[in-house]
Design a protein around this motif. Structure first.
Motif, mmCIF file in Angstrom:
data_model
loop_
_atom_site.group_PDB
_atom_site.id
_atom_site.type_symbol
_atom_site.label_atom_id
_atom_site.label_comp_id
_atom_site.label_asym_id
_atom_site.label_seq_id
_atom_site.Cartn_x
_atom_site.Cartn_y
_atom_site.Cartn_z
ATOM 1 N N ASN A 30 -21.432 -38.370 -28.464
ATOM 2 C CA ASN A 30 -22.139 -37.932 -29.494
ATOM 3 C C ASN A 30 -22.272 -38.695 -30.590
ATOM 4 O O ASN A 30 -21.387 -39.401 -31.127
ATOM 5 N N PHE A 31 -23.607 -38.950 -31.326
ATOM 6 C CA PHE A 31 -23.951 -39.840 -32.304
ATOM 7 C C PHE A 31 -24.545 -38.916 -33.440
ATOM 8 O O PHE A 31 -25.208 -37.868 -33.026
ATOM 9 N N ARG A 32 -24.212 -39.138 -34.686
ATOM 10 C CA ARG A 32 -24.655 -38.418 -35.682
ATOM 11 C C ARG A 32 -24.906 -39.466 -37.019
ATOM 12 O O ARG A 32 -24.008 -39.876 -37.284
ATOM 13 N N ARG A 33 -26.253 -39.567 -37.432
ATOM 14 C CA ARG A 33 -26.354 -40.583 -38.479
ATOM 15 C C ARG A 33 -26.961 -39.388 -39.569
ATOM 16 O O ARG A 33 -28.149 -38.794 -39.256
ATOM 17 N N GLU A 34 -26.504 -39.263 -40.811
ATOM 18 C CA GLU A 34 -27.013 -38.436 -41.866
ATOM 19 C C GLU A 34 -27.066 -39.294 -43.275
ATOM 20 O O GLU A 34 -26.687 -40.023 -43.345
ATOM 21 N N SER A 35 -28.262 -38.902 -43.943
ATOM 22 C CA SER A 35 -28.217 -39.452 -45.311
ATOM 23 C C SER A 35 -28.476 -38.310 -46.307
ATOM 24 O O SER A 35 -29.219 -37.235 -45.684
ATOM 25 N N LYS A 62 -24.771 -41.965 -47.381
ATOM 26 C CA LYS A 62 -24.948 -41.915 -45.818
ATOM 27 C C LYS A 62 -23.851 -41.699 -44.999
ATOM 28 O O LYS A 62 -22.434 -41.924 -45.594
ATOM 29 N N GLY A 63 -23.798 -41.031 -43.734
ATOM 30 C CA GLY A 63 -22.631 -40.909 -42.970
ATOM 31 C C GLY A 63 -23.133 -41.271 -41.642
ATOM 32 O O GLY A 63 -24.050 -40.617 -41.183
ATOM 33 N N THR A 64 -21.953 -41.621 -40.756
ATOM 34 C CA THR A 64 -22.259 -41.911 -39.328
ATOM 35 C C THR A 64 -21.056 -41.509 -38.548
ATOM 36 O O THR A 64 -19.865 -41.656 -38.935
ATOM 37 N N THR A 65 -21.209 -40.761 -37.254
ATOM 38 C CA THR A 65 -20.262 -40.151 -36.558
ATOM 39 C C THR A 65 -20.625 -40.753 -34.996
ATOM 40 O O THR A 65 -21.560 -40.557 -34.642
ATOM 41 N N HIS A 66 -19.403 -41.305 -34.469
ATOM 42 C CA HIS A 66 -19.466 -41.571 -33.069
ATOM 43 C C HIS A 66 -18.274 -40.790 -32.467
ATOM 44 O O HIS A 66 -17.102 -40.825 -32.989
ATOM 45 N N ALA A 67 -18.245 -40.120 -31.710
ATOM 46 C CA ALA A 67 -17.541 -39.219 -30.696
ATOM 47 C C ALA A 67 -17.614 -39.449 -29.256
ATOM 48 O O ALA A 67 -18.691 -39.388 -28.674
ATOM 49 N N PHE A 68 -16.451 -39.765 -28.476
ATOM 50 C CA PHE A 68 -16.354 -39.722 -27.025
ATOM 51 C C PHE A 68 -15.288 -38.276 -26.787
ATOM 52 O O PHE A 68 -14.482 -38.110 -27.129
ATOM 53 N N TYR A 69 -15.954 -37.643 -25.826
ATOM 54 C CA TYR A 69 -14.942 -36.432 -25.241
ATOM 55 C C TYR A 69 -14.869 -36.473 -23.581
ATOM 56 O O TYR A 69 -15.677 -36.874 -23.134
ATOM 57 N N LEU A 70 -13.874 -35.724 -23.340
ATOM 58 C CA LEU A 70 -13.586 -35.478 -21.862
ATOM 59 C C LEU A 70 -12.770 -34.203 -21.930
ATOM 60 O O LEU A 70 -11.833 -33.766 -22.645
ATOM 61 N N GLN A 71 -13.085 -33.389 -20.972
ATOM 62 C CA GLN A 71 -12.531 -31.966 -20.760
ATOM 63 C C GLN A 71 -12.560 -31.767 -19.218
ATOM 64 O O GLN A 71 -13.582 -31.862 -18.707
ATOM 65 N N ASP A 72 -11.499 -30.996 -19.147
ATOM 66 C CA ASP A 72 -11.283 -30.611 -17.645
ATOM 67 C C ASP A 72 -10.943 -29.117 -17.546
ATOM 68 O O ASP A 72 -9.968 -28.658 -18.320
ATOM 69 N N GLN A 73 -11.753 -28.433 -16.917
ATOM 70 C CA GLN A 73 -11.482 -26.803 -16.696
ATOM 71 C C GLN A 73 -10.965 -26.785 -15.308
ATOM 72 O O GLN A 73 -11.665 -26.792 -14.343
ATOM 73 N N TYR A 74 -9.702 -26.380 -15.267
ATOM 74 C CA TYR A 74 -9.067 -26.470 -13.884
ATOM 75 C C TYR A 74 -8.528 -24.860 -13.540
ATOM 76 O O TYR A 74 -8.000 -24.385 -14.208
ATOM 77 N N GLN A 75 -9.337 -24.365 -12.401
ATOM 78 C CA GLN A 75 -9.207 -23.189 -11.754
ATOM 79 C C GLN A 75 -8.000 -23.156 -10.934
ATOM 80 O O GLN A 75 -8.047 -23.432 -9.478
ATOM 81 N N VAL A 76 -6.712 -23.038 -11.452
ATOM 82 C CA VAL A 76 -5.628 -23.009 -10.693
ATOM 83 C C VAL A 76 -5.423 -22.005 -9.634
ATOM 84 O O VAL A 76 -5.191 -22.303 -8.486
ATOM 85 N N ASP A 77 -5.776 -20.767 -9.871
ATOM 86 C CA ASP A 77 -5.949 -19.731 -8.777
ATOM 87 C C ASP A 77 -7.142 -18.805 -9.315
ATOM 88 O O ASP A 77 -7.724 -18.929 -10.288
ATOM 89 N N ASP A 78 -7.440 -17.653 -8.768
ATOM 90 C CA ASP A 78 -7.996 -16.458 -9.439
ATOM 91 C C ASP A 78 -7.805 -16.039 -10.367
ATOM 92 O O ASP A 78 -8.778 -15.448 -11.080
#
Length: 188
Positions: A30-35, A62-78
């Motif tokens: 995600n990238f955001r540049r604002e002024s 001005k403001g600048t944001t850089h963000a990297f993300y990772l998510q795992d949704q693990y269905q262990v059982d029902d």
């Protein structure tokens, strides 16, 4: 007094999802540049914002944001789902200024830039007690850059705070959710 403070932002988000029988993985950037720029005027006529305006103050940055993300949704059982995620943020505020007319002379101030980073983990579990109720627990950290007008805007009664940095929080939550077709209850 008349104050005009337009802001501008550009956002870009790209992500990829992978699905398997038990995992739903999302990774992205995600990238955001604002002024923000503010002009304060003395006006000859109250509510006339087109004639007789004399600028006496300019603020912005001005403001600048850089963000990297990772998510795992693990269905262990029902009944059990586990969420694990990680996000890295880098926020930079820059080009801050305040120019004010005082006794016929302009007083010019430039504010230094600042860069802030944070690695934010998230871990949560959700357990289905019945088809309509779920128990959950979660732990996470969060990073929220300041709103630029809180950093640079001057309204007379509100003073700019160019030293304002991001909010950083850690949260732990546990709760229970129940729903049917007409009602939802969430206790946490």
């Amino acid at each position: 007094v008349y104050s005009f403070y337009p802001s501008e932002s550009y956002d870009f988000n790209i992500y990829k999802e992978w699905e398997t029988e038990q995992h739903s993985i999302v990774a992205g950037y995600n990238f955001r540049r604002e002024s923000f720029a503010q002009t304060r005027y003395d006006s000859e006529q109250w509510r006339d914002h087109k004639h007789g305006l004399s600028p006496y103050e300019y603020n912005g940055g001005k403001g600048t944001t850089h963000a990297f993300y990772l998510q795992d949704q693990y269905q262990v059982d029902d009944r059990l789902t586990v969420y694990a995620g990680l996000r890295w943020d880098r926020y930079t505020k820059s080009d801050g200024y305040s120019h004010k007319l005082s006794k016929g002379k302009w007083i010019e101030n430039s504010y230094g830039s600042g860069t802030y980073t944070q690695l934010s983990p998230k871990l949560a579990a959700e357990y289905s007690l019945t088809p309509n109720s779920t128990a959950y627990v979660s732990y996470g950290k969060a990073f929220n850059p300041p709103v630029l007008y809180q950093v640079y805007r001057n309204s007379g009664s509100t003073k700019p705070n160019p030293n304002l940095g991001p909010e950083r929080t850690t949260s732990v939550e546990a709760g229970w959710k129940w729903h049917n077709d007409a009602t939802a209850i969430d206790i946490g």
